[in-house]
Enzyme design. Structure first.
Site, PDB file in Angstrom:
ATOM      1  N   LYS A   1      -6.298  12.356 -12.666  1.00 27.39           N
ATOM      2  CA  LYS A   1      -7.085  11.201 -12.244  1.00 27.39           C
ATOM      3  C   LYS A   1      -7.843  10.584 -13.423  1.00 27.39           C
ATOM      4  O   LYS A   1      -8.152   9.384 -13.408  1.00 27.39           O
ATOM      5  CB  LYS A   1      -8.028  11.586 -11.105  1.00 27.39           C
ATOM      6  CG  LYS A   1      -7.290  11.884  -9.795  1.00 27.39           C
ATOM      7  CD  LYS A   1      -6.456  10.691  -9.330  1.00 27.39           C
ATOM      8  CE  LYS A   1      -5.915  10.881  -7.922  1.00 27.39           C
ATOM      9  NZ  LYS A   1      -5.177   9.694  -7.425  1.00 27.39           N
TER      10      LYS A   1
ATOM     11  N   ASP B   1       9.819   8.541  -1.654  1.00 25.04           N
ATOM     12  CA  ASP B   1       9.203   9.779  -2.139  1.00 25.04           C
ATOM     13  C   ASP B   1       8.854   9.587  -3.604  1.00 25.04           C
ATOM     14  O   ASP B   1       9.706   9.693  -4.490  1.00 25.04           O
ATOM     15  CB  ASP B   1      10.163  10.952  -1.958  1.00 25.04           C
ATOM     16  CG  ASP B   1       9.544  12.281  -2.387  1.00 25.04           C
ATOM     17  OD1 ASP B   1       8.424  12.269  -2.938  1.00 25.04           O
ATOM     18  OD2 ASP B   1      10.189  13.329  -2.185  1.00 25.04           O
TER      19      ASP B   1
ATOM     20  N   ILE C   1       0.856  -1.187   0.000  1.00 26.15           N
ATOM     21  CA  ILE C   1       0.000   0.000   0.000  1.00 26.15           C
ATOM     22  C   ILE C   1       0.890   1.235   0.000  1.00 26.15           C
ATOM     23  O   ILE C   1       1.658   1.451   0.946  1.00 26.15           O
ATOM     24  CB  ILE C   1      -0.928   0.046   1.228  1.00 26.15           C
ATOM     25  CG1 ILE C   1      -1.767  -1.236   1.325  1.00 26.15           C
ATOM     26  CG2 ILE C   1      -1.832   1.284   1.180  1.00 26.15           C
ATOM     27  CD1 ILE C   1      -2.559  -1.366   2.625  1.00 26.15           C
TER      28      ILE C   1
ATOM     29  N   ASN D   1      -2.069   3.941  -3.824  1.00 28.04           N
ATOM     30  CA  ASN D   1      -2.950   4.898  -3.162  1.00 28.04           C
ATOM     31  C   ASN D   1      -2.334   6.296  -3.074  1.00 28.04           C
ATOM     32  O   ASN D   1      -3.055   7.285  -2.969  1.00 28.04           O
ATOM     33  CB  ASN D   1      -3.278   4.371  -1.759  1.00 28.04           C
ATOM     34  CG  ASN D   1      -3.929   5.421  -0.889  1.00 28.04           C
ATOM     35  OD1 ASN D   1      -5.075   5.797  -1.079  1.00 28.04           O
ATOM     36  ND2 ASN D   1      -3.164   5.933   0.081  1.00 28.04           N
TER      37      ASN D   1
ATOM     38  N   TYR E   1      -5.606  18.440 -11.449  1.00 30.74           N
ATOM     39  CA  TYR E   1      -5.794  17.252 -10.597  1.00 30.74           C
ATOM     40  C   TYR E   1      -6.789  16.296 -11.245  1.00 30.74           C
ATOM     41  O   TYR E   1      -6.540  15.096 -11.354  1.00 30.74           O
ATOM     42  CB  TYR E   1      -6.290  17.657  -9.210  1.00 30.74           C
ATOM     43  CG  TYR E   1      -6.753  16.477  -8.392  1.00 30.74           C
ATOM     44  CD1 TYR E   1      -5.827  15.593  -7.857  1.00 30.74           C
ATOM     45  CD2 TYR E   1      -8.112  16.227  -8.190  1.00 30.74           C
ATOM     46  CE1 TYR E   1      -6.247  14.482  -7.130  1.00 30.74           C
ATOM     47  CE2 TYR E   1      -8.534  15.127  -7.470  1.00 30.74           C
ATOM     48  CZ  TYR E   1      -7.599  14.258  -6.938  1.00 30.74           C
ATOM     49  OH  TYR E   1      -8.015  13.163  -6.224  1.00 30.74           O
TER      50      TYR E   1
END
Length: 250
Positions: free
Chosen positions: A154, A60, A6, A85, A150
């Site tokens: 997505k 990072d 994750i 995620n 943004y």
């Protein structure tokens, strides 16, 4: 021993997803920049269930090379599920946006996600029971004025993952690729997007989900045979087959 990876696990949806998968006895590899937060989460999980193996990795993902490094350091582990995620936002009109911040966002949301997805699929496409879950957004299916960059990032996540899922299906692969598309969720995300010290969800948002609720939706998607788990305009969670039209060139 099998593991669930994750990214962005130090807070929010990633943090709660780690707890949800640990509750099922899944061994975890938790990734984030903040190693101290990951160590705290590891202690929390092992206090609940000492039998769950938890490995932490500081990375990072706004530095593209670190995506490769991260994956290579995990080669020794057998990975069952990979959850991308980690993600960043930018809430401003395009003409006003901070391009340094946008560059970082694109590297995390698009470049590192694509690299990690590709490397995982190369190694695990034919392994029974494997899944790749990429966290997109409801704004990966509807453009948000004031967060266009943004939203577009997505859209990429959604289109890339839906297309990948179809390619895997056409090749008869055993790995399943899926998209989780949350709407507004009570995490650190909004305050980072607007560069605020704090953000009061109850005062500013008529509807939202908690990170724990979104983690439960993640598990529901994981358990399903559907490709997409999306929060609609009424803030209901729906499992869906592909949304974007697919043109096969094979």
């Amino acid at each position: 021993m099998k593991y669930t990876v994750i990214t962005g696990a130090s807070s929010g949806i990633g943090y709660e997803t780690a707890l949800a998968f640990a509750a099922r006895g899944k061994n975890l590899i938790l990734v984030a920049r903040r190693l101290d937060k990951l160590e705290e989460l590891k202690s929390t999980i092992q206090n609940i269930d000492p039998s769950v193996d938890v490995i932490v990795r500081s990375s990072d993902l706004s530095v593209t090379e670190q995506a490769y490094t991260l994956y290579n350091t995990l080669k020794e582990y057998q990975i069952e599920t990979w959850i991308n995620n980690a993600g960043l936002g930018e809430a401003s009109f395009v003409v006003e946006q901070n391009l340094d911040k946008v560059e970082i966002m694109l590297r995390v949301n698009i470049e590192s996600l694509t690299i990690l997805s590709t490397l995982f699929v190369r190694d695990y496409a034919d392994v029974e029971g494997t899944q790749l879950i990429n966290v997109s957004s409801a704004l990966g299916y509807a453009i948000a004025v004031g967060s266009v960059a943004y939203s577009a990032s997505k859209y990429y996540v959604s289109a890339f993952t839906e297309g990948l899922a179809k390619e895997l299906e056409l090749k008869g692969a055993k790995l399943k690729a899926k998209v989780l598309a949350p709407a507004i969720t009570e995490t650190e995300f909004v305050k980072k997007s607007i560069d605020a010290e704090e953000f009061d969800y109850k005062a500013n948002m008529p509807k939202y989900h908690t990170a724990k609720q979104m983690a439960s939706f993640m598990v529901e998607l994981y358990d399903s045979n559907d490709m997409i788990g999306i929060v609609d305009q009424n803030y209901d969670f729906n499992l869906r087959d592909q949304i974007y039209p697919i043109i096969s060139e094979l």
